[in-house]
Design a protein around this motif. Structure first.
Motif, short mmCIF file in Angstrom:
data_model
loop_
_atom_site.label_atom_id
_atom_site.label_comp_id
_atom_site.label_asym_id
_atom_site.label_seq_id
_atom_site.Cartn_x
_atom_site.Cartn_y
_atom_site.Cartn_z
N UNK A 12 -77.13 2.61 27.08
CA UNK A 12 -76.10 1.81 26.42
C UNK A 12 -76.48 1.59 24.96
N UNK A 13 -75.51 1.86 24.10
CA UNK A 13 -75.65 1.58 22.67
C UNK A 13 -74.60 0.54 22.34
N UNK A 14 -75.02 -0.59 21.90
CA UNK A 14 -74.07 -1.65 21.60
C UNK A 14 -73.85 -1.73 20.09
N UNK A 15 -72.70 -1.28 19.69
CA UNK A 15 -72.33 -1.36 18.27
C UNK A 15 -71.81 -2.76 17.99
N UNK A 16 -71.96 -3.19 16.75
CA UNK A 16 -71.46 -4.52 16.39
C UNK A 16 -69.94 -4.54 16.50
N UNK A 17 -69.41 -5.72 16.68
CA UNK A 17 -67.95 -5.88 16.78
C UNK A 17 -67.28 -5.31 15.52
N UNK A 18 -67.86 -5.57 14.36
CA UNK A 18 -67.29 -5.07 13.10
C UNK A 18 -67.28 -3.55 13.07
N UNK A 19 -68.37 -2.92 13.49
CA UNK A 19 -68.42 -1.46 13.52
C UNK A 19 -67.38 -0.89 14.48
N UNK A 20 -67.25 -1.50 15.65
CA UNK A 20 -66.26 -1.02 16.62
C UNK A 20 -64.85 -1.17 16.06
N UNK A 21 -64.57 -2.31 15.46
CA UNK A 21 -63.24 -2.56 14.90
C UNK A 21 -62.92 -1.56 13.78
N UNK A 22 -63.91 -1.25 12.96
CA UNK A 22 -63.69 -0.29 11.87
C UNK A 22 -63.34 1.09 12.42
N UNK A 23 -64.10 1.56 13.41
CA UNK A 23 -63.83 2.87 14.00
C UNK A 23 -62.44 2.90 14.62
N UNK A 24 -62.10 1.86 15.37
CA UNK A 24 -60.78 1.80 16.01
C UNK A 24 -59.68 1.75 14.98
N UNK A 25 -59.85 0.95 13.96
CA UNK A 25 -58.85 0.84 12.89
C UNK A 25 -58.62 2.19 12.22
N UNK A 26 -59.70 2.92 11.91
CA UNK A 26 -59.59 4.24 11.28
C UNK A 26 -58.89 5.23 12.20
N UNK A 27 -59.22 5.19 13.48
CA UNK A 27 -58.58 6.09 14.46
C UNK A 27 -57.09 5.77 14.61
N UNK A 28 -56.75 4.49 14.57
CA UNK A 28 -55.34 4.10 14.67
C UNK A 28 -54.55 4.54 13.45
N UNK A 29 -55.15 4.45 12.28
CA UNK A 29 -54.47 4.92 11.06
C UNK A 29 -54.20 6.41 11.15
N UNK A 30 -55.18 7.17 11.61
CA UNK A 30 -55.01 8.62 11.77
C UNK A 30 -53.95 8.91 12.84
N UNK A 31 -53.93 8.12 13.89
CA UNK A 31 -52.95 8.28 14.97
C UNK A 31 -51.53 8.11 14.45
N UNK A 32 -51.33 7.12 13.60
CA UNK A 32 -50.00 6.84 13.05
C UNK A 32 -49.48 8.00 12.21
N UNK A 33 -50.38 8.74 11.58
CA UNK A 33 -49.99 9.87 10.73
C UNK A 33 -49.82 11.17 11.50
N UNK A 34 -50.29 11.20 12.74
CA UNK A 34 -50.29 12.41 13.55
C UNK A 34 -48.92 12.65 14.17
N UNK A 35 -48.34 13.81 13.88
CA UNK A 35 -47.02 14.14 14.42
C UNK A 35 -47.07 14.45 15.93
N UNK A 36 -48.25 14.73 16.45
CA UNK A 36 -48.41 15.03 17.88
C UNK A 36 -49.09 13.88 18.62
N UNK A 37 -48.93 12.68 18.09
CA UNK A 37 -49.61 11.53 18.69
C UNK A 37 -49.16 11.29 20.13
#
Length: 165
Positions: A12-37
Motif C-alpha cells: 500500500x502506498x498512501x498518497x496525501x489527500x492533496x496529491x490524490x485530488x490533484x491527479x483526479x482533477x487533472x484526469x477529469x479535465x482531460x476527460x472533459x476534453x476527450x471526444x471519446x469519453x
C-alpha cells in the motif's frame, strides 16, 4: 500475531489527500476534453447521476474504512489486537489501517463460499471492465469497489504484464 489475514504482495502506498485530488482533477479535465469519453450511471444519494470513468494510477484510490462488508473483520482484528474501538473509524487515511484493510478486503474478495469470488473472476478474465468501474469521491476514497480494487492490486503486483488492463 493475527494469522487469519492473508499475506499480500501489493504494498500500500498512501498518497496525501492533496496529491490524490490533484491527479483526479487533472484526469477529469482531460476527460472533459476527450471526444471519446466514457461515463457510467450510478445512484448517488438516491439520485441517478452520470459519472466520468477515468483511468487512475493503481496507487491513487484509498480504501474506505467505514465499509459495511468489512465491519465484522475489523471488529475481530481490533478485539484480537487490543486496539481501541475507533482504530479504523478515526484513522481513515493512516497507512497502517489501510494495509490491514487491504488484507481484510483480499480475504473477502477471495472467499470461496461467496456467490461471486471476485479475485478468481478477475484472475480468469485478466481485464478490468470499464462498465464495472470503481466509484471514488473527489478525494480518491473508494465509495464502491473496495474488494475489486484489492483484487486488482494483488493481481497487478503478481504480474504487471498479464494484468496491465
Amino acid at each position: 500475531m493475527i494469522t487469519y489475514l492473508p499475506e499480500t504482495e501489493y504494498k500500500i502506498q498512501l498518497k496525501s489527500r492533496q496529491d490524490r485530488q490533484r491527479v483526479i482533477r487533472d484526469k477529469l479535465k482531460a476527460h472533459q476534453k476527450d471526444s471519446k469519453k466514457h461515463e457510467q450511471r450510478y445512484f448517488i444519494q438516491g439520485e441517478l447521476r452520470m459519472c466520468p470513468v477515468i483511468d487512475l494510477p493503481i496507487h491513487i484510490p484509498t480504501y474506505h474504512l467505514n465499509n459495511g462488508r468489512t465491519r465484522a473483520e475489523q471488529a475481530k482484528y481490533m478485539h484480537e489486537s487490543n486496539k481501541p474501538k475507533n482504530f479504523f473509524a478515526a484513522h481513515q487515511e493512516d497507512l497502517n489501517q489501510q494495509k490491514i484493510q487491504h488484507k481484510i478486503l483480499v480475504k473477502a474478495a477471495s472467499d470461496t463460499s461467496a456467490k461471486s469470488n471476485i479475485f478468481k473472476e478477475l484472475k480468469r478474465t485478466k481485464i478490468f471492465k470499464k462498465d464495472e468501474a470503481i466509484l471514488i469521491d473527489r478525494h480518491g476514497m473508494v465509495i464502491n469497489g473496495n474488494r475489486r480494487l484489492s483484487s486488482v492490486r494483488e493481481l497487478y503486483q503478481s504480474d504487471e504484464k498479464i494484468y496491465k488492463n
